[in-house]
Design a protein around this motif. Structure first.
Motif, short mmCIF file in Angstrom:
data_model
loop_
_atom_site.label_atom_id
_atom_site.label_comp_id
_atom_site.label_asym_id
_atom_site.label_seq_id
_atom_site.Cartn_x
_atom_site.Cartn_y
_atom_site.Cartn_z
N PRO A 187 0.74 -1.12 -0.01
CA PRO A 187 -0.11 0.07 0.08
C PRO A 187 0.78 1.00 0.10
CG PRO A 187 -0.91 -1.78 1.58
CD PRO A 187 0.72 -2.21 1.11
N ALA A 188 1.95 1.22 0.86
CA ALA A 188 2.80 2.49 0.76
C ALA A 188 3.58 2.96 -0.54
CB ALA A 188 3.86 2.24 1.81
N LEU A 189 3.87 1.66 -1.24
CA LEU A 189 4.59 1.96 -2.51
C LEU A 189 3.39 2.04 -3.52
CD1 LEU A 189 7.11 1.51 -4.14
CD2 LEU A 189 6.26 -0.86 -4.73
N GLY A 190 2.19 1.75 -3.36
CA GLY A 190 1.07 2.26 -4.37
C GLY A 190 0.65 3.75 -4.11
N ALA A 191 0.80 4.26 -2.88
CA ALA A 191 0.29 5.72 -2.51
C ALA A 191 1.59 6.43 -3.16
CB ALA A 191 0.28 5.74 -1.03
N ALA A 192 2.83 5.98 -3.16
CA ALA A 192 4.03 6.85 -3.65
C ALA A 192 3.74 6.80 -5.05
CB ALA A 192 5.32 6.18 -3.35
#
Length: 455
Positions: A187-192
């Protein structure tokens, strides 16, 4: 129940490595979209807000009618959250329908073949997301993805094919660890990636494009690296004529029939009941944390990251060493306690105490139930039975958020979580009173089997 055919340690290690890498790629790609749903759906709503007769306008009309039926007013802020919940329920419903079919096809044509065809559907789904400049196309991508997503259940079937009884718990825990790792970082990578705009008509095309690249990479990797593990399919491959015209006859796969310990119906109902209550509570968390602590997306992301990290550590250090029934028992007890804490909490310290219990639950229950279900399935029916087991869970995930959130708004947080906690106590009774240790484990010399045998 058919015994797993002998497999060399080297080959088992090879298959496990392929499964681990492919599942990580798949689940990280899958989790990209999770934190993007609010902004993504907001984008489509703003794009089509002045258009009448669109698919999105009709869906929003129905959701608003549902929202306005409550005696307790629901803030307009939750419109997007409700829409996201509806999309999640649709995805789960599609998976519930498709899972038994995919599992049966894997029994008939082989795990590798079924998995590769599933990957073709996943590629089509993410490609539609890349091209989704309107909501209708995005909705189509979710439907295609739900109907074709068979990676997890087929990974479980493959893991069972190559594992002896004493290795089963460790192997299932490895699959669970993939989930925990992916949900910690994906999720953090997707948000970035969502902050990088490459296509004006689809601001999320960058995240979708990277997701597509991961899925394509996974498919190519599986095509070249994954061998067939279904015993009957392996036998047929070994009996194919050689270049000189001779046929190599392999000895038949040994069959061992043992008494079934837990019925598949009981295991499936336990899975359904647990997911029904757990997913409802899980979906309500953003509402509750916003109301109590004014949490925004970054705060919720930090909370979910904490749960994922603790779950990952537990999978590696504890769950893989425990008997699968003990794993399920620990998880449902933790979940019941979390329900009652969430119903009464007033501080963030209490929230993170409940989150720790939810991390225990996330790392244990589904992993343990999958393992128990695999013990009751023979090699010729394993894909079908594990597919049915997953289908029951996905039906629970489709219904849980709708039922729980309806109670949340009608009766308030305290009543909703008290009823949910009571329901989870019922699941605890089902687990402790109905489920039994598989008889095959009682004959093993491992430490976990000794614990079972001493009961």
């Amino acid at each position: 129940m058919a015994a797993t055919p002998p497999i060399s340690p080297a080959r088992r290690k090879q298959v496990l490595r392929v499964l681990f890498i492919s599942l990580l790629l798949d689940l990280i790609s899958f989790t990209f979209i999770l934190p993007l749903f609010p902004k993504l759906l907001e984008f489509y709503r703003n794009l089509e807000i002045e258009k009448s007769g669109t698919v999105l306008s009709r869906i929003l009309y129905g959701l608003n009618a549902y929202k306005n039926s409550f005696s307790k007013p629901i803030n307009d802020r939750y419109d997007i959250v409700l829409l996201g919940g509806a999309m999640g329920s649709l995805f789960s419903l599609c998976q519930a329908i498709a899972s038994p079919i995919i599992g049966t096809l894997s029994d008939r044509y082989g795990r590798r073949t079924a998995l590769l065809w599933s990957m073709v559907g996943n590629i089509a789904s993410v490609a539609l997301w890349c091209a989704a400049t309107d909501f209708r196309t995005f909705l189509a991508s979710r439907v295609v993805g739900g109907l074709s997503e068979g990676n997890v259940q087929l990974a479980l079937a493959i893991a069972t094919d190559i594992s002896s009884d004493e290795e089963r718990g460790k192997t299932m825990a490895m699959v669970g660890a993939c989930f925990s790792i992916a949900f910690t970082f994906g999720p953090a990578l997707g948000a970035a990636l969502s902050q990088i705009t490459t296509v004006a008509a689809n601001p999320f095309a960058t995240a979708a494009g990277v997701s597509l690249a991961l899925i394509v990479t996974e498919t190519i990797y599986l095509y070249y690296a994954l061998p067939e593990t279904h015993p009957r399919q392996q036998q047929q491959q070994q009996q194919q004529p050689h270049a000189n015209g001779d046929t190599k006859h392999a000895p038949p796969v040994p069959e061992h029939r043992s008494e079934r310990t837990n019925s598949h119906l009981l295991l499936n109902l336990t899975h359904f009941s647990f997911i029904l209550f757990f997913s409802g509570m899980e979906f309500s968390l953003p509402f509750m944390t916003y109301d109590l602590f004014a949490y925004h997306a970054s705060d919720s992301g930090r909370l979910l990251g904490y749960i994922g990290l603790i779950a990952s550590l537990l999978q590696g250090a504890l769950v893989r060493r425990m008997h699968p029934l003990r794993v399920v028992q620990l998880g449902v007890l933790s979940c019941a306690a979390a329900f009652f804490i969430l119903g009464q909490l007033e501080t963030e310290r209490g929230l993170y105490a409940a989150a720790t219990l939810l991390a225990v639950t996330s790392s244990t229950v589904v992993t343990g139930l999958n393992s128990l279900s695999s013990f009751e399935a023979g090699s010729e029916e394993r894909g079908e039975k594990l597919g049915n087991h997953r289908s029951f869970g996905q039906f629970g995930r489709a219904l849980g958020p709708l039922l729980f959130c309806t109670m949340y708004w009608w009766a308030g947080r305290g009543v909703a979580y008290a009823v949910g906690g009571a329901g989870m106590i019922g699941v605890v009774g089902l687990v402790f009173g109905g489920l039994k240790p598989p008889k095959g484990l009682a004959k093993l010399g491992s430490k976990s089997a000794a614990v079972v045998a001493s009961e």
